[in-house]
Design an enzyme around this catalytic site. Structure first.
Site, PDB file in Angstrom:
ATOM      1  N   HIS A  86       1.990   4.620  -2.827  1.00  0.00           N
ATOM      2  CA  HIS A  86       2.109   6.060  -2.569  1.00  0.00           C
ATOM      3  C   HIS A  86       3.518   6.560  -2.907  1.00  0.00           C
ATOM      4  O   HIS A  86       3.683   7.595  -3.562  1.00  0.00           O
ATOM      5  CB  HIS A  86       1.822   6.364  -1.090  1.00  0.00           C
ATOM      6  N   HIS A  92       0.835  -1.208   0.000  1.00  0.00           N
ATOM      7  CA  HIS A  92       0.000   0.000   0.000  1.00  0.00           C
ATOM      8  C   HIS A  92       0.870   1.259   0.000  1.00  0.00           C
ATOM      9  O   HIS A  92       0.707   2.152  -0.843  1.00  0.00           O
ATOM     10  CB  HIS A  92      -0.914  -0.018   1.225  1.00  0.00           C
ATOM     11  N   GLU A  93       1.799   1.317   0.944  1.00  0.00           N
ATOM     12  CA  GLU A  93       2.643   2.511   1.056  1.00  0.00           C
ATOM     13  C   GLU A  93       3.619   2.619  -0.105  1.00  0.00           C
ATOM     14  O   GLU A  93       3.986   3.725  -0.507  1.00  0.00           O
ATOM     15  CB  GLU A  93       3.388   2.506   2.389  1.00  0.00           C
TER      16      GLU A  93
END
Length: 418
Positions: free
Chosen positions: A22, A18-19
């Protein structure tokens, strides 16, 4: 212990992916990413590469990418401050020493008259016995405070300087990577397990089930039950589920030899809390790389639809908060999945990844969906929201999310331990 290890591996992977989404798209947009963190709280491990510090923190409850400009800069220099300047070979300021200047004898100490580290990248100040001078700052210069380095963030490296599209992509990339991870996991699952075939055929037979008691074998084609022809796996399972503890006459084709055998489905509690029948067989499968890839996409889509439908039922009151699970429930269910084997654990990990992606896209403050909502409002208004007001909204939203987490955790404790 197996449950704990499974949780750490699965949640670590989900948060990391997920990160990473980003991070990748923020860097592609030219945003300075100060930190990539897995977990919250005190640092257990840190490693700096290029501009970013990669950390693992004590509490494994999530993660974050700290982008320049999202929060107020922690170091602020005002006129009248005394600072030390260290210069590069080209004559530009490469280090700005805030305190402990005696530890940097190479630094030129000045009193600041004017400073702009966002746009003009310049400092005007007086050194002892010198006139006012202007010093130009390298775009990658560092602050040094308590001997800790922090890179400056010119405006063109800040989150707010990027276009609406670039910012939206950097935010959406986190949940999108969770969906992509689910596709990959389900693709790998299908390569190992095989792709379900919609035929009334016996797949893997489990021990102590009605099928093995009746002598059915993997690969048997059930052409009819009580004389009624079957065409699909759904036809087979629907007849079995409707007739718990009732003897059924199966017409079976085994390698071209057709025979009849009586089968009495066992009884169990079905999804609607009613008794239904089962005989203890898995659906038939086949192995195909392309088919497995399609399976990964279609299963991910079906899980997304199912989870969104469940959220809709929660909003309309068909589900209550009692149906929600928090960390305790997820821990418990992960333990159950781990006991059932790696394939079940893989499916559970894919579902958790999809859940994480969808929950983060909800238009709630402090979540990615809330940040996307503010970007959408900026597009409509033609100007950004006041940062302080937006910060307050996110803080309140985060507090409410923590309250919800406490409620569902209490529900989990009641369900599993009381």
């Amino acid at each position: 212990m197996n449950t704990f290890i499974s949780i750490i591996i699965i949640f670590g992977l989900l948060v990391f992916i997920h990160e990473l989404g980003h991070l990748i798209f923020a860097k592609r947009a030219g945003i300075l990413c100060r930190e990539f963190a897995i977990g919250f709280g005190p640092k257990l491990f840190s490693y700096k590469k290029d501009e970013t510090v990669y950390t693992i923190r004590l509490l494994p409850l999530g993660g974050f990418v700290r982008m320049a400009g999202e929060d107020p800069e922690m170091i602020e220099i005002k006129p009248g401050y005394q600072i030390g300047l260290v210069f590069s070979a080209t004559g530009k300021v490469k280090d700005i020493v805030i305190n402990n200047k005696s530890k940097h004898p190479e630094a030129k100490v000045i009193t600041v008259e004017k400073i702009d580290l966002e746009h003009k990248l310049m400092i005007e100040g007086y050194a002892e016995d010198e006139q006012l001078q202007t010093y130009f700052v390298d775009p990658k210069a560092d602050f040094i405070y308590d001997e800790q380095r922090t890179q400056i963030a010119p405006y063109n490296r800040q989150f707010g300087s990027k276009t609406l599209t670039e910012r939206a992509i950097a935010i959406f990339a986190g949940p999108a990577m969770n969906f992509a991870l689910a596709v990959v996991i389900l693709f790998a699952f299908s390569l190992l397990q095989g792709i379900p075939i919609d035929k009334p055929m016996v797949g893997e037979v489990i021990p102590e089930g009605a099928a093995i008691e009746a002598g059915l074998e993997e690969g048997d084609l059930v052409v009819a039950i009580d004389g009624k022809p079957l065409e699909t796996w759904t036809d087979l399972t629907s007849v079995i589920q409707r007739n718990p503890n009732q003897e059924l006459m199966f017409t079976v084709d085994r390698n071209g030899k057709v025979f009849q055998v009586p089968v009495t489905p066992h009884e169990r509690i079905g999804p609607n809390e009613e008794m239904d029948g089962y005989i203890g067989v898995f659906p038939p499968t086949e192995f195909s790389v392309l088919g497995s890839l399609m399976f990964g996409f279609t299963q991910t889509y079906e899980f997304i639809v199912l989870i969104i439908q469940s959220l809709g039922m929660l909003i309309t009151g068909q589900f209550t908060l009692d149906h929600l699970s928090g960390p305790v429930g997820i821990y418990n269910y992960t333990g159950q999945a781990a006991e059932m084997g790696i394939l079940v654990l893989m499916q559970w990990a894919a579902i958790l990844s999809i859940n994480l992606g969808i929950i983060n896209l909800l238009p709630l403050p402090a979540l990615d969906g809330g940040r996307l909502m503010f970007i959408g409002l900026e597009a409509v208004r033609g100007k950004p929201m006041d940062p302080q007001k937006e910060g307050i909204v996110h803080f309140v939203g985060f507090a409410l999310l923590m309250l919800l987490m406490l409620v569902v955790t209490w529900n989990d404790i009641n369900k599993f331990f009381l």
